[in-house]
Design a protein around this motif. Structure first.
Motif, short mmCIF file in Angstrom:
data_model
loop_
_atom_site.label_atom_id
_atom_site.label_comp_id
_atom_site.label_asym_id
_atom_site.label_seq_id
_atom_site.Cartn_x
_atom_site.Cartn_y
_atom_site.Cartn_z
N THR A 1 1.86 5.06 9.93
CA THR A 1 1.19 5.89 8.92
C THR A 1 -0.25 6.25 9.29
O THR A 1 -0.90 6.97 8.54
N ARG B 1 6.83 -4.31 -4.25
CA ARG B 1 6.56 -4.98 -2.98
C ARG B 1 7.09 -4.12 -1.83
O ARG B 1 8.12 -3.49 -1.96
N PHE B 2 6.36 -4.10 -0.74
CA PHE B 2 6.79 -3.39 0.46
C PHE B 2 7.00 -4.44 1.54
O PHE B 2 6.05 -4.93 2.14
N LEU B 3 8.27 -4.81 1.76
CA LEU B 3 8.56 -5.90 2.68
C LEU B 3 8.42 -5.43 4.13
O LEU B 3 8.93 -4.39 4.49
N HIS B 4 7.72 -6.17 4.91
CA HIS B 4 7.47 -5.90 6.33
C HIS B 4 6.88 -4.50 6.52
O HIS B 4 7.46 -3.65 7.21
N LYS B 5 5.76 -4.25 5.88
CA LYS B 5 5.11 -2.95 5.99
C LYS B 5 4.46 -2.82 7.36
O LYS B 5 3.68 -3.68 7.78
N LYS B 6 4.81 -1.73 8.06
CA LYS B 6 4.20 -1.45 9.36
C LYS B 6 3.17 -0.35 9.17
O LYS B 6 3.53 0.78 8.82
N LYS B 7 1.91 -0.66 9.38
CA LYS B 7 0.85 0.32 9.12
C LYS B 7 0.68 1.32 10.26
O LYS B 7 0.13 2.39 10.08
N ASN B 8 1.17 0.96 11.44
CA ASN B 8 0.96 1.82 12.60
C ASN B 8 1.56 3.23 12.46
O ASN B 8 0.91 4.20 12.81
#
Length: 144
Positions: free
Chosen positions: A64, A55-62
């Motif tokens: 990347t 799991r990736f908690l609180h993934k921010k896509k911006n």
């Protein structure tokens, strides 16, 4: 009499007398995926149940996001008039192509670049892209 003849035919309404049309005999929706509908789920939807990976908690896509453009397409970001104008100039001025402004963050090295100097601005350059731009007499400028 005509009304009665139409009425006679719809006793079971096309659902048969023996099996009977009951409301939800197999359960509603995806019910029974691990039980009485297991064959269907295993055959047509393998991997539907269970977990996989971390799991990736609180993934921010911006952070990347990195849209790319190849060196063979870099000249398409400016008009052909601009290219011809700078090709004819003798005072040594060259066009500046801002890839970030056009929505591309990284320049990659696929294709060939015309032998015309150019200043290319981007956040990232691959090694091959940098070599090709410099070989054409241009400069790579990294911007934040």
């Amino acid at each position: 009499k005509q009304w009665y003849q139409r009425r006679v035919a719809i006793t079971a309404g096309g659902h048969g007398r023996i099996g009977k049309h009951r409301k939800h005999p197999g359960g509603r929706g995806n019910a029974g995926g691990g039980h009485h509908h297991r064959i269907n789920f295993d055959k047509y939807h393998p991997g539907y149940f269970g977990k996989f990976g971390m799991r990736f908690l609180h993934k921010k896509k911006n952070p990347t996001v990195c849209p790319v453009i190849n060196v063979d397409k870099v000249w398409s970001l400016v008009s052909t008039q601009t290219r011809d104008h700078f090709a004819q100039r003798k005072d040594g001025k060259v066009p500046v192509i801002d890839c970030v402004r056009a929505g591309y963050f990284k320049v990659l090295g696929k294709g060939v670049l015309p032998k015309q100097p150019v200043i290319v601005k981007a956040k990232f350059f691959s090694y091959e892209a940098e070599q090709k731009i410099k070989a054409a007499g241009g400069v790579c400028v990294t911007v934040a």
